[in-house]
Design a protein around this motif. Sequence first.
Motif, PDB file in Angstrom:
ATOM      1  N   SER A 482      38.585  25.206  20.081  1.00  0.00           N
ATOM      2  CA  SER A 482      37.380  24.774  19.358  1.00  0.00           C
ATOM      3  C   SER A 482      37.436  25.253  17.906  1.00  0.00           C
ATOM      4  CB  SER A 482      36.120  25.328  20.034  1.00  0.00           C
ATOM      5  OG  SER A 482      35.981  24.811  21.339  1.00  0.00           O
ATOM      6  N   ILE A 483      37.898  26.478  17.704  1.00  0.00           N
ATOM      7  CA  ILE A 483      38.012  27.036  16.354  1.00  0.00           C
ATOM      8  C   ILE A 483      38.997  26.211  15.519  1.00  0.00           C
ATOM      9  CG2 ILE A 483      38.854  29.038  15.048  1.00  0.00           C
ATOM     10  CD1 ILE A 483      37.758  30.769  17.430  1.00  0.00           C
ATOM     11  N   LEU A 484      40.128  25.846  16.107  1.00  0.00           N
ATOM     12  CA  LEU A 484      41.120  25.044  15.385  1.00  0.00           C
ATOM     13  C   LEU A 484      40.560  23.670  15.027  1.00  0.00           C
ATOM     14  CD1 LEU A 484      44.544  25.784  17.158  1.00  0.00           C
ATOM     15  CD2 LEU A 484      43.667  26.725  15.031  1.00  0.00           C
ATOM     16  N   LYS A 485      39.834  23.079  15.949  1.00  0.00           N
ATOM     17  CA  LYS A 485      39.277  21.743  15.685  1.00  0.00           C
ATOM     18  C   LYS A 485      38.188  21.787  14.611  1.00  0.00           C
ATOM     19  CE  LYS A 485      38.943  20.848  20.247  1.00  0.00           C
ATOM     20  NZ  LYS A 485      38.623  20.131  21.513  1.00  0.00           N
ATOM     21  N   LEU A 486      37.512  22.932  14.485  1.00  0.00           N
ATOM     22  CA  LEU A 486      36.442  23.067  13.488  1.00  0.00           C
ATOM     23  C   LEU A 486      36.962  23.545  12.134  1.00  0.00           C
ATOM     24  CD1 LEU A 486      33.765  24.687  15.829  1.00  0.00           C
ATOM     25  CD2 LEU A 486      33.555  22.456  14.721  1.00  0.00           C
ATOM     26  N   THR A 487      38.181  24.033  12.093  1.00  0.00           N
ATOM     27  CA  THR A 487      38.790  24.487  10.831  1.00  0.00           C
ATOM     28  C   THR A 487      40.115  23.737  10.674  1.00  0.00           C
ATOM     29  OG1 THR A 487      39.819  26.335  11.999  1.00  0.00           O
ATOM     30  CG2 THR A 487      37.726  26.768  10.909  1.00  0.00           C
ATOM     31  N   LYS A 488      40.062  22.630  10.004  1.00  0.00           N
ATOM     32  CA  LYS A 488      41.193  21.692   9.993  1.00  0.00           C
ATOM     33  C   LYS A 488      42.490  22.283   9.461  1.00  0.00           C
ATOM     34  CE  LYS A 488      38.664  18.452  11.750  1.00  0.00           C
ATOM     35  NZ  LYS A 488      38.853  18.088  13.157  1.00  0.00           N
ATOM     36  N   LYS A 489      42.442  23.009   8.381  1.00  0.00           N
ATOM     37  CA  LYS A 489      43.675  23.522   7.778  1.00  0.00           C
ATOM     38  C   LYS A 489      43.941  24.927   8.305  1.00  0.00           C
ATOM     39  CE  LYS A 489      46.109  23.167   3.397  1.00  0.00           C
ATOM     40  NZ  LYS A 489      45.993  23.057   1.926  1.00  0.00           N
ATOM     41  N   SER A 490      44.239  24.993   9.593  1.00  0.00           N
ATOM     42  CA  SER A 490      44.454  26.292  10.238  1.00  0.00           C
ATOM     43  C   SER A 490      45.460  26.158  11.360  1.00  0.00           C
ATOM     44  CB  SER A 490      43.129  26.838  10.796  1.00  0.00           C
ATOM     45  OG  SER A 490      42.642  25.974  11.813  1.00  0.00           O
TER      46      SER A 490
END
Length: 642
Positions: A482-490
């Motif tokens: 979920s964190i990756l999907k909410l922070t695109k450049k990560s």
Amino acid sequence: MKNFQENLNNAKNLHKSGKINKAINIYKKLLKFNNSDAQIYYLIGTAFLQKKNYVESINYLNQAISIRKDIPIYFNNLGIALSQLNQNEDALKNYKKALELKPDLIDAIINSGIAYKKLFKYKKAIKYFDKSLKIDPNNYLLLNNIGNLYKSLGDTEEAHKFYDRALKIKDDYCDSINNKAELYLQKKDFKKALVYFEKVIKINPKFTYALGKLIHTKKHLCDWSDYDLNLDKVLNGIKNKETVIEPFPMLSLIDDPDLQLKNAIIYNNLEFKKYNYEDNNLKSIKSDKIRIGYYGAEFFNHPVLQLTKDIFKSHDKSKFEMYGFFHGPVKDKMHFEIQKYFKKFFDINNNSIEEVVELSRSLKINIAINLTGHTADSKNSIYLSRVAPVQISFVGYSGTMGTNFMDYIIGDKFLIPKKNYKFYTEKILNMPNCFFPGPNKINVSEKKFSRKTVNLPEESFVFGSFNNSYKITPEIFTAWMSILKLTKKSVLWLLDNNQIATSNLINEAKRQGVEASRIIFAEKVYYDEHLKRFELMDLSLDTFPYNGHTTTSEAIRSGVPPITLAGNSFTSRVAGSLLNGIGLNELISTNIKEYISLACELASNKSKYQSIKKKLEENSKILFDSKKYTKDLENIYENLVI
């Protein structure tokens, strides 16, 4: 009594068919009419032996022997009961009497080998096992016991050979299958371990602790098939007081200190009821210096020694005498280097419980520190009869031991809130700041690492978790996705713990809609290099319910802010304790939604991130002031003795 023989035959048939309680009731009625029948006393004693009521078994078998001293099986079974209570010297005396009456009694020969193995007298154990093999080379029980002997000696190859020989004779013998699984698990061959634990469960779903070991093995592989189903089985098993999971693997499964306590008690009732011990209520003998015994399996290059070595160095030798007691499997460079900080250092691997207790008492140890607890290569039975008047659980095991022989556990006010004291059998000793020790200095490689050299994208925000794979749960991995999907450049940077776990995590990421290229795995390197590359991480994402303990400390030392999810259990509050210790409570979340939101905010808000990072760098030294930590620990010790 009419039809005495008929009733006796009926009782024997019930006994043979497994209806032991009914058989015992009839046997006891028969005794009222003939209390001089040695056979009935023997049958009752044997029935109680089968029920694992060893004290009652000994009582009845002794009565049988008082009437008939010429029957070898009476002495053999008495020896078994005594050995189950760990009275192995007395057991051997009875096996000897049995063999004097019948020199080729195979059970007494095998049991003599088992008793010598329990006494760590391996040469004598091998002698009796070899003698047994000559009489009965196809005895699968014997072959399994020989395998266990070689397992104790650390000879994995020989152990497997004897387990395989046992299984060739009886292919569904769960003990040997389980023993092979444990050896594979010990060697971190998780794939093979899983195959054998699955075999055990298929044959006997209730085999002692097999389900818990199966789950723990699957967690190492990040194989979450049947995860919820197996979790329900564990919860129901604990509720029904079943031996379903050992204490340590339970810690990473569920955040519930009440269940962890209940499970530890179930384990202790099985593990320690076989010992006949006396808690002699020892009193400290006053001397010029307080004598501290540090007992552990971890006196080698192990996280526990890495954390505690500065304590041994920094102890005030004018007030304290330190004694080391080692019962672990590895002797490396650190093992020998650390010994110079102790007045005396003992290898107790091959000492019996009685010998360790006697040695400790002869040294007049005031306080015994258990560094291992319910983890690998433990020797907790030595504390039953007290190696010291005060016995403390410290660092090695992250939870209550659930026993009546560990008096205290070292903690702090954040780690174990007062409302949770009821979930600990130990009294809580609070350090003034964080309970978690840390060395003042640590060797960090001078090797130059860059994001390019470790396959990290230059411009991305790097989330990471360098925790062991068994700590990653479906819930926490879903949060990371979920964190990756909410922070695109990560990206997410994880340890490549094993190939199967890596593959399973990539597949799970894809299933949740995250590209495989955003999950990057760090290959295994030397520890000093691992610490150096840690600096390339932007934010450390903690695991739950088993936090990163040493890993969180490493992140802080490397200047990498960690965020954690603090629950109710000891294991889920360690990272929070570390952060609380340096005044970074804003990095502690209390639920998954808050955890995700915090990670996303720090990734997107550069100003806040830099402020947190600066605060961490300014305050982190507090955690690594090992001299102050040792002094605070010594104050606790002094208050317990004076």
